[in-house]
Write a protein that holds these residues in place. Structure first.
Motif, PDB file in Angstrom:
ATOM      1  N   GLY A  32       0.795  -1.219   0.000  1.00  0.00           N
ATOM      2  CA  GLY A  32       0.000   0.000   0.000  1.00  0.00           C
ATOM      3  C   GLY A  32       0.826   1.266   0.000  1.00  0.00           C
ATOM      4  O   GLY A  32       0.294   2.370  -0.149  1.00  0.00           O
ATOM      5  N   LEU A  33       2.142   1.121   0.170  1.00  0.00           N
ATOM      6  CA  LEU A  33       3.029   2.292   0.203  1.00  0.00           C
ATOM      7  C   LEU A  33       3.813   2.458  -1.098  1.00  0.00           C
ATOM      8  O   LEU A  33       4.757   3.248  -1.159  1.00  0.00           O
ATOM      9  N   GLU A  34       3.412   1.728  -2.134  1.00  0.00           N
ATOM     10  CA  GLU A  34       4.182   1.706  -3.376  1.00  0.00           C
ATOM     11  C   GLU A  34       4.438   3.089  -3.958  1.00  0.00           C
ATOM     12  O   GLU A  34       5.531   3.373  -4.469  1.00  0.00           O
ATOM     13  N   GLU A  35       3.434   3.966  -3.897  1.00  0.00           N
ATOM     14  CA  GLU A  35       3.547   5.285  -4.533  1.00  0.00           C
ATOM     15  C   GLU A  35       4.118   6.349  -3.600  1.00  0.00           C
ATOM     16  O   GLU A  35       4.318   7.491  -4.014  1.00  0.00           O
ATOM     17  N   ARG A  36       4.392   5.995  -2.351  1.00  0.00           N
ATOM     18  CA  ARG A  36       4.921   6.977  -1.408  1.00  0.00           C
ATOM     19  C   ARG A  36       6.375   7.327  -1.738  1.00  0.00           C
ATOM     20  O   ARG A  36       7.161   6.474  -2.134  1.00  0.00           O
ATOM     21  N   ARG A  37       6.724   8.573  -1.519  1.00  0.00           N
ATOM     22  CA  ARG A  37       8.122   8.996  -1.606  1.00  0.00           C
ATOM     23  C   ARG A  37       8.833   8.631  -0.302  1.00  0.00           C
ATOM     24  O   ARG A  37       8.196   8.375   0.715  1.00  0.00           O
ATOM     25  N   ILE A  38      10.145   8.668  -0.316  1.00  0.00           N
ATOM     26  CA  ILE A  38      10.893   8.199   0.855  1.00  0.00           C
ATOM     27  C   ILE A  38      10.702   9.111   2.063  1.00  0.00           C
ATOM     28  O   ILE A  38      10.938   8.697   3.195  1.00  0.00           O
ATOM     29  N   THR A  39      10.283  10.345   1.813  1.00  0.00           N
ATOM     30  CA  THR A  39      10.029  11.275   2.913  1.00  0.00           C
ATOM     31  C   THR A  39       8.626  11.109   3.498  1.00  0.00           C
ATOM     32  O   THR A  39       8.281  11.793   4.469  1.00  0.00           O
ATOM     33  N   GLU A  40       7.829  10.224   2.925  1.00  0.00           N
ATOM     34  CA  GLU A  40       6.430  10.065   3.329  1.00  0.00           C
ATOM     35  C   GLU A  40       6.187   8.777   4.105  1.00  0.00           C
ATOM     36  O   GLU A  40       5.044   8.394   4.311  1.00  0.00           O
ATOM     37  N   VAL A  41       7.261   8.109   4.532  1.00  0.00           N
ATOM     38  CA  VAL A  41       7.133   6.874   5.307  1.00  0.00           C
ATOM     39  C   VAL A  41       8.039   6.957   6.527  1.00  0.00           C
ATOM     40  O   VAL A  41       8.935   7.800   6.600  1.00  0.00           O
ATOM     41  N   SER A  42       7.803   6.072   7.494  1.00  0.00           N
ATOM     42  CA  SER A  42       8.619   6.047   8.703  1.00  0.00           C
ATOM     43  C   SER A  42       9.987   5.417   8.430  1.00  0.00           C
ATOM     44  O   SER A  42      10.195   4.772   7.398  1.00  0.00           O
ATOM     45  N   GLY A  43      10.901   5.584   9.383  1.00  0.00           N
ATOM     46  CA  GLY A  43      12.223   4.989   9.234  1.00  0.00           C
ATOM     47  C   GLY A  43      12.165   3.480   9.132  1.00  0.00           C
ATOM     48  O   GLY A  43      12.883   2.868   8.326  1.00  0.00           O
TER      49      GLY A  43
ATOM     50  N   ASP B  31      24.889  -3.633   7.189  1.00  0.00           N
ATOM     51  CA  ASP B  31      25.805  -2.834   7.999  1.00  0.00           C
ATOM     52  C   ASP B  31      24.985  -1.917   8.902  1.00  0.00           C
ATOM     53  O   ASP B  31      24.427  -0.923   8.442  1.00  0.00           O
ATOM     54  N   GLU B  32      24.887  -2.259  10.170  1.00  0.00           N
ATOM     55  CA  GLU B  32      24.121  -1.504  11.158  1.00  0.00           C
ATOM     56  C   GLU B  32      22.707  -1.185  10.650  1.00  0.00           C
ATOM     57  O   GLU B  32      22.284  -0.019  10.650  1.00  0.00           O
ATOM     58  N   PRO B  33      21.948  -2.194  10.218  1.00  0.00           N
ATOM     59  CA  PRO B  33      20.646  -1.922   9.582  1.00  0.00           C
ATOM     60  C   PRO B  33      19.603  -1.340  10.516  1.00  0.00           C
ATOM     61  O   PRO B  33      18.604  -0.783  10.057  1.00  0.00           O
ATOM     62  N   THR B  34      19.808  -1.458  11.836  1.00  0.00           N
ATOM     63  CA  THR B  34      18.851  -0.893  12.787  1.00  0.00           C
ATOM     64  C   THR B  34      19.430   0.306  13.536  1.00  0.00           C
ATOM     65  O   THR B  34      18.797   0.838  14.433  1.00  0.00           O
ATOM     66  N   GLY B  35      20.628   0.731  13.155  1.00  0.00           N
ATOM     67  CA  GLY B  35      21.344   1.740  13.925  1.00  0.00           C
ATOM     68  C   GLY B  35      20.655   3.087  13.988  1.00  0.00           C
ATOM     69  O   GLY B  35      20.834   3.836  14.954  1.00  0.00           O
ATOM     70  N   ALA B  36      19.874   3.448  12.962  1.00  0.00           N
ATOM     71  CA  ALA B  36      19.222   4.760  12.927  1.00  0.00           C
ATOM     72  C   ALA B  36      17.756   4.694  13.360  1.00  0.00           C
ATOM     73  O   ALA B  36      17.032   5.673  13.205  1.00  0.00           O
ATOM     74  N   LEU B  37      17.326   3.553  13.907  1.00  0.00           N
ATOM     75  CA  LEU B  37      15.907   3.341  14.201  1.00  0.00           C
ATOM     76  C   LEU B  37      15.655   3.289  15.700  1.00  0.00           C
ATOM     77  O   LEU B  37      16.526   2.916  16.483  1.00  0.00           O
ATOM     78  N   ASN B  38      14.421   3.632  16.093  1.00  0.00           N
ATOM     79  CA  ASN B  38      14.043   3.454  17.493  1.00  0.00           C
ATOM     80  C   ASN B  38      13.812   1.974  17.777  1.00  0.00           C
ATOM     81  O   ASN B  38      13.819   1.140  16.867  1.00  0.00           O
TER      82      ASN B  38
END
Length: 252
Positions: free
Chosen positions: A137-148, A170-177
């Motif tokens: 359902g997020l196919e058309e969203r831009r990268i700024t329009e979704v959560s991390g 490489d640190e795939p969760t490092g920038a996430l809560n």
């Protein structure tokens, strides 16, 4: 199990010093160690993105270090997937087109006798990956329009679009809560249960505890190894305690 990846006495200037280990097909291995220990450098050597000073890297029957740059690029495109802390999506494309980019690139380099994929088949496959990782359902969203967390799961979809033998993270969760990191780790576990081999650099002991094995890197050398095996239901806390105790002994 069959060995998929073998690193033989790998050196990189003064950063890596004679690294040697193997990863079996279907295994999920974490690499841990303090900042500056050479973790990310090791992934770059394994992928061929950077040139090793000495040693060999075998992916199945193919040795990467002595390949040409074109051969390495082709191998990365067709047989490896990559997920990074910095997600490196193209800002003017939607999620679906970002996921499809490696597939389109791969079709430009299909060899004689290799199977070509149609655009419709690739799109169907990308949307199925998005459904699998709960971002349908997020196919058309831009990268700024979704959560991390949603964006990182899209990166995982992108990494899998060409059916890689090996997934490097490489640190795939490092920038996430914590919540987003948990959903991303569930995506890696799902892939691994389906047979994808994963080699992951992480500083998060909670993430590492869900892997089959942890290698501890210090001053460019592997100084320790912890075998955990496949995680079973209800083992999360027990494994976290075990990993933290082991890391403490390693000087973490």
């Amino acid at each position: 199990m069959k060995e998929l990846l073998r690193i033989d006495h790998l050196c990189k200037d003064t950063i890596l010093n004679g690294i040697h280990f193997a990863v079996e097909q279907g295994e999920m291995t974490a690499i841990m160690g303090p900042s500056g220990s050479g973790k990310s450098t090791l992934l770059y050597q394994i992928s061929g993105m950077d040139q090793a000073t000495e040693g060999e890297v075998w992916l199945g029957e193919k040795e990467l270090v002595h390949m040409s740059e074109d051969e390495k690029a082709r191998l990365r495109l067709h047989e490896m997937g990559f997920v990074f802390q910095q997600m490196n999506m193209v800002s003017n494309l939607n999620l679906l087109d970002n996921i499809l980019l490696p597939a389109y690139q791969a079709q430009k380099h299909v060899g004689k006798g290799e199977l070509r994929r149609t655009k419709s088949a690739m799109k169907q496959e990308a949307t199925e990956l998005m459904r699998k990782f709960d971002i349908a359902g997020l196919e058309e969203r831009r990268i700024t329009e979704v959560s991390g967390g949603q964006l990182q799961r899209a990166c995982i979809c992108r990494s899998m679009i060409n059916h890689p033998k090996l997934l490097l993270a490489d640190e795939p969760t490092g920038a996430l809560n914590q919540s987003a990191a948990g959903s991303v780790m569930e995506a890696f576990l799902k892939l691994n249960r389906e047979g994808t081999t994963v080699l992951m650099v992480t500083h998060d002991s909670r993430v590492a505890s869900r892997c089959d094995r942890i290698l501890y890197l210090l001053d460019g050398e592997i100084r320790g190894e912890l075998q955990l095996g496949k995680q079973k239901d209800g083992e999360e806390k027990e494994r976290e305690v075990l990993v933290n105790e082991w890391l403490s002994k390693m000087g973490w």
